[in-house]
Design an enzyme around this catalytic site. Structure first.
Site, mmCIF file in Angstrom:
data_model
loop_
_atom_site.group_PDB
_atom_site.id
_atom_site.type_symbol
_atom_site.label_atom_id
_atom_site.label_comp_id
_atom_site.label_asym_id
_atom_site.label_seq_id
_atom_site.Cartn_x
_atom_site.Cartn_y
_atom_site.Cartn_z
ATOM 1 N N SER A 99 10.284 9.039 -0.221
ATOM 2 C CA SER A 99 10.089 9.428 1.173
ATOM 3 C C SER A 99 11.413 9.416 1.943
ATOM 4 O O SER A 99 12.310 10.192 1.650
ATOM 5 C CB SER A 99 9.052 8.521 1.833
ATOM 6 O OG SER A 99 8.731 8.955 3.125
ATOM 7 N N ASP A 243 9.828 14.193 7.401
ATOM 8 C CA ASP A 243 10.501 13.141 6.635
ATOM 9 C C ASP A 243 10.891 13.682 5.266
ATOM 10 O O ASP A 243 10.712 14.865 4.975
ATOM 11 C CB ASP A 243 9.638 11.880 6.550
ATOM 12 C CG ASP A 243 8.366 12.072 5.743
ATOM 13 O OD1 ASP A 243 7.984 13.229 5.487
ATOM 14 O OD2 ASP A 243 7.742 11.060 5.361
ATOM 15 N N ASP A 245 9.863 13.560 2.115
ATOM 16 C CA ASP A 245 8.923 14.247 1.239
ATOM 17 C C ASP A 245 7.957 15.131 2.017
ATOM 18 O O ASP A 245 7.002 15.660 1.454
ATOM 19 C CB ASP A 245 8.166 13.258 0.351
ATOM 20 C CG ASP A 245 7.379 12.213 1.136
ATOM 21 O OD1 ASP A 245 7.739 11.930 2.297
ATOM 22 O OD2 ASP A 245 6.399 11.656 0.597
ATOM 23 N N ASP A 247 5.597 14.792 4.145
ATOM 24 C CA ASP A 247 4.179 14.543 4.383
ATOM 25 C C ASP A 247 3.927 14.038 5.799
ATOM 26 O O ASP A 247 2.771 13.935 6.226
ATOM 27 C CB ASP A 247 3.590 13.576 3.351
ATOM 28 C CG ASP A 247 4.228 12.191 3.380
ATOM 29 O OD1 ASP A 247 5.281 12.017 4.022
ATOM 30 O OD2 ASP A 247 3.665 11.278 2.735
#
Length: 454
Positions: A99, A243, A245, A247
């Protein structure tokens, strides 16, 4: 390698420094353990842009295939794109990402078929035990043939699915600045937004897992400074930051001012309720704003309050049949997306709401942002339980307050509330406070901090 899995396996995922805490040999064991615990005959795997991600992902695939499991690799993707593949194909999945953590970190977010979460109580503890038992001897050799490893590109399918859930074809033209933070938003946004009436001003779309411009964590105000500046320079209608990743999404208005994730939750909740005939359950965690349950009730829905954390949200989504859920951390969950979180779908809802009327975003969200919040304030303490008990003692027995213990301690009064929660991984207490006006919020915040830090 000698690995300490107590430091590597967290509550919801696997995460640690590569190669100090884990490497490809350990990833291979995780692949073998994952398919043993899920009982899968086939799985899907994706990864982000971190330098270590392709190697770790392929090692995991080898570990799974060696147990006779067929593996579909979707390659570079966002976490919610992996959830799409898990849901659409009906397969357990693994996403290699850390992340917003710094470049030397990597991790695995795992799910069962249909994007159902794998956390400590839903398989992750079992995976850890298996890997620990195999550290010295390796995973047992499987009987039967090795599974296949094949590649499949799902980006167009993922984008088409998202666009089928939110109609943006008739919105007014909008200019939007998007800060991908050198993360996976730079990969997904061009395809998802293609053909829509949007002028996209890209910031840091180059995939670079070393994050050369800023940390890919838009909840930290320092990481949206460039976005805010560019929105004002471009005279844009709004800005969106993802962010690492992709999501989670964070929104700023036409002035570059942050839009509270609680306001986004309330806005999307109202839209999802409208799509469902003014009926439905909406999940919110206990530190989202009072605005959220108020807006839900005003729009005919039923708000349900949960603990903080995606495993609790997803479990309650499944249990209650909720149509939508939102968290203060800018995670947004949709029934139409297998109860999984997708920042991209939330972003499309914000764009559709803004483009479906003539006013600016600041005016639109004002109706959903009714109170003053402190944001999350962390305090390092020597004894979490003792400091939490001191806070309880200070407010217990007051006629004008109520206390509850759903997640940490929440104290509520007519004009304010606060929650204090211990961190599961650090010696911290986390404070969130909200009130009807700034002065009251500041007074409550400072009173509680004095007790916590006293």
């Amino acid at each position: 390698m000698t690995a300490d899995l107590s430091q590597l396996v967290k509550a919801y995922d696997v995460r640690g420094v590569v190669p100090d805490q884990w490497d490809e040999s350990l990833a291979e064991l995780f692949g073998a353990a994952f398919v043993r615990v899920t009982g899968a005959s086939a799985i899907v795997i994706g990864h982000d842009m971190r330098p270590s991600s392709p190697g770790l992902s392929r090692a995991f695939a080898r570990g799974a295939a060696a147990r006779g499991v067929d593996v579909t690799e979707i390659g570079l993707c966002s976490t919610d794109q992996l959830y799409y593949a898990s849901g659409a194909f009906g397969l357990p999945g693994a996403m290699f990402t850390a992340s917003h953590n710094p470049a030397q970190y990597n991790g695995i977010k795992m799910c069962r078929a249909g994007a159902a979460p794998v956390g400590q109580d839903t398989g992750l503890a079992d995976i850890r035990r298996l890997v620990e038992s195999w550290l010295d001897s390796g995973a047992p050799v499987a009987a039967g043939p090795t599974g296949t490893i094949t590649r499949r590109d799902t980006l167009e399918e993922y984008a088409a699915h998202l666009r089928s859930l939110v109609d943006l074809t008739s919105i007014r033209p909008l200019k939007v600045v998007v800060d991908a933070g050198n993360g996976m938003g730079g990969h997904t946004v061009p395809t998802v937004f293609a053909g829509l009436p949007l002028t996209v001003v890209p910031l840091y779309f180059e995939l670079d897992g070393t994050f050369p411009h800023h940390e890919a964590n838009p909840l930290d105000p320092a990481n949206i400074v460039d976005l805010q500046k560019r929105v004002r320079e471009e005279d844009a209608d709004l800005g969106i930051a993802f962010d690492g990743d992709a999501d989670r999404c964070f929104v700023v208005d036409e002035h570059g001012d942050p839009v509270s994730p609680s306001a986004v939750t309330a806005l999307v909740a109202s839209r999802e309720l409208a799509r469902n005939g003014g009926k439905g359950v909406i999940i919110h965690n206990l530190i989202t704003s009072w605005s959220v349950p108020e807006v839900v009730r005003e729009n005919g829905g039923t708000p349900v309050r949960t603990r903080v954390g995606h495993s609790f949200i997803k479990a309650e989504m499944a249990k209650s049949g909720a149509i939508f859920g939102g968290e203060h951390s800018a995670h947004y969950y949709f029934k139409d997306f297998w109860n999984a979180d997708t920042g991209m779908l939330a972003a499309l809802h914000v764009l559709a709401a803004l483009g479906g009327q003539d006013g600016p975003l600041s005016a639109l969200v004002a109706q959903y942002d009714r109170y003053t919040g402190s944001g999350e304030i962390n305090s390092t303490v020597d004894d979490q339980n003792a400091r939490l008990a001191a806070v309880r003692s200070a407010y217990e027995g007051r006629e004008d307050t109520t206390l509850d213990d759903l997640d940490g301690l929440t104290v509520s009064a007519a004009d304010w509330w606060f929650n204090v929660r211990p961190s599961n991984t650090e010696p911290l207490l986390r404070l969130n406070a909200e009130a009807r006006d700034e002065a009251t919020m500041a007074k409550v915040r400072d009173e509680v901090l004095a007790i916590i830090r006293g």
